[in-house]
Design an enzyme around this catalytic site. Structure first.
Site, PDB file in Angstrom:
ATOM      1  N   ASN A  96       3.828  -5.518   5.713  1.00  0.00           N
ATOM      2  CA  ASN A  96       2.637  -6.219   6.196  1.00  0.00           C
ATOM      3  C   ASN A  96       2.988  -7.527   6.898  1.00  0.00           C
ATOM      4  O   ASN A  96       2.276  -7.960   7.802  1.00  0.00           O
ATOM      5  CB  ASN A  96       1.670  -6.481   5.037  1.00  0.00           C
ATOM      6  CG  ASN A  96       0.977  -5.207   4.574  1.00  0.00           C
ATOM      7  OD1 ASN A  96       0.486  -4.421   5.376  1.00  0.00           O
ATOM      8  ND2 ASN A  96       0.956  -4.979   3.276  1.00  0.00           N
TER       9      ASN A  96
ATOM     10  N   ASP B 238      -4.275   6.879  10.128  1.00  0.00           N
ATOM     11  CA  ASP B 238      -3.890   5.571  10.651  1.00  0.00           C
ATOM     12  C   ASP B 238      -2.445   5.540  11.141  1.00  0.00           C
ATOM     13  O   ASP B 238      -2.004   4.571  11.768  1.00  0.00           O
ATOM     14  CB  ASP B 238      -4.106   4.471   9.595  1.00  0.00           C
ATOM     15  CG  ASP B 238      -3.304   4.710   8.319  1.00  0.00           C
ATOM     16  OD1 ASP B 238      -2.409   5.572   8.316  1.00  0.00           O
ATOM     17  OD2 ASP B 238      -3.592   4.023   7.327  1.00  0.00           O
TER      18      ASP B 238
ATOM     19  N   HIS C  23       0.202   5.271   6.704  1.00  0.00           N
ATOM     20  CA  HIS C  23       0.292   5.659   5.299  1.00  0.00           C
ATOM     21  C   HIS C  23       0.513   7.163   5.132  1.00  0.00           C
ATOM     22  O   HIS C  23      -0.105   7.967   5.827  1.00  0.00           O
ATOM     23  CB  HIS C  23      -0.976   5.236   4.552  1.00  0.00           C
ATOM     24  CG  HIS C  23      -1.209   3.758   4.564  1.00  0.00           C
ATOM     25  ND1 HIS C  23      -2.026   3.147   5.508  1.00  0.00           N
ATOM     26  CD2 HIS C  23      -0.709   2.781   3.788  1.00  0.00           C
ATOM     27  CE1 HIS C  23      -2.037   1.845   5.289  1.00  0.00           C
ATOM     28  NE2 HIS C  23      -1.250   1.589   4.248  1.00  0.00           N
TER      29      HIS C  23
ATOM     30  N   GLY D 146      -2.103  -4.199   1.012  1.00  0.00           N
ATOM     31  CA  GLY D 146      -2.220  -5.411   1.810  1.00  0.00           C
ATOM     32  C   GLY D 146      -1.271  -6.526   1.420  1.00  0.00           C
ATOM     33  O   GLY D 146      -1.291  -7.593   2.036  1.00  0.00           O
TER      34      GLY D 146
ATOM     35  N   SER E 279       0.803  -1.222   0.000  1.00  0.00           N
ATOM     36  CA  SER E 279       0.000   0.000   0.000  1.00  0.00           C
ATOM     37  C   SER E 279       0.837   1.274   0.000  1.00  0.00           C
ATOM     38  O   SER E 279       0.379   2.328  -0.437  1.00  0.00           O
ATOM     39  CB  SER E 279      -0.940   0.013   1.218  1.00  0.00           C
ATOM     40  OG  SER E 279      -0.204  -0.128   2.427  1.00  0.00           O
TER      41      SER E 279
END
Length: 229
Positions: A118, A199, A202, A89, A50
């Site tokens: 991830n 979040d 990002h 993801g 991402s």
């Protein structure tokens, strides 16, 4: 005596004039301008997650698109094209599954492996992470492309031991395969809340041009333009 000084001055002028001509010729001969008329095309495949897939943004806002625009606007880098194979993801498991098809489809000359974040966020074993990174590099090299590995980092709340092992996995892989290790492009950005999405993982749209410039300086110049292996 006046004639002596006049003759001496004339001699000095001739010496400096001769030296100047020689100096110009020497410089021209020792450092000729080298111009590459038709540089070999370079195609960079980005196998990422991402962070490279413009999460929460439009594709045009993402650093990959911005970097491609930068490359196309400068004559010396117009022979470099980027294929963005990043999806949100993605883990190294997914990368190992997808890479053979991407290599077949695009025949890249270079592959940036921007995966592993991830894996760390999901607490995957470091051994599995290293095994997958090794597979990705091997697949890339077998296809005749140059592998570049992106250093990844995760939040510190996963524990010092795990964090250290996670970070070291990338450096160790790069050392084993003798491939470039590109510094983590969010290392400074992550410390600036205004450049991060809510979040905390990002980067925002405002951070994307900074990342593009960072990757130009840390990846394009030393490893794409120079032909460094």
């Amino acid at each position: 005596m006046a004639r002596f000084y006049q003759a001496l001055s004339l001699s000095i002028m001739l010496v400096f004039t001769s030296f100047g001509v020689y100096s110009d010729q020497s410089t021209t001969m020792s450092a000729p301008t080298k111009k590459v008329e038709n540089p070999t095309p370079i195609k960079l495949l980005i196998l990422g997650d991402s962070l490279s897939a413009a999460y929460g943004l439009t594709q045009e806002e993402g650093w990959v698109s911005l970097l491609q625009n930068m490359l196309q606007q400068a004559p010396q880098t117009q022979h470099i094209t980027i294929v963005n194979g990043a999806i949100s993801g993605e883990t190294t498991d997914g990368g190992v599954s997808r890479l053979p098809r991407l290599l077949e489809m695009h025949s890249p000359t270079h592959v940036l492996i921007e995966l592993g974040g991830n894996d760390g966020l999901q607490g995957h074993s470091i051994k599995k992470l290293k095994d997958n990174l090794a597979k990705l590099v091997t697949l890339t090299k077998t296809a005749g492309a140059q592998a570049l590995l992106q250093q990844m980092q995760i939040p510190t709340n996963y524990g010092r031991r795990y964090n250290t092992m996670f970070i070291n996995a990338f450096a160790q892989t790069a050392d084993i395969f003798a491939i470039p290790l590109i510094p983590f492009f969010l290392e400074d950005i992550a410390l600036q809340p205004e450049l991060m999405q809510n979040d905390g993982i990002h980067p925002t749209a405002n951070a994307q041009p900074i990342i593009a410039e960072f990757m130009y300086e840390k990846m394009v110049i030393p490893y794409l333009l120079s032909g460094h292996e």
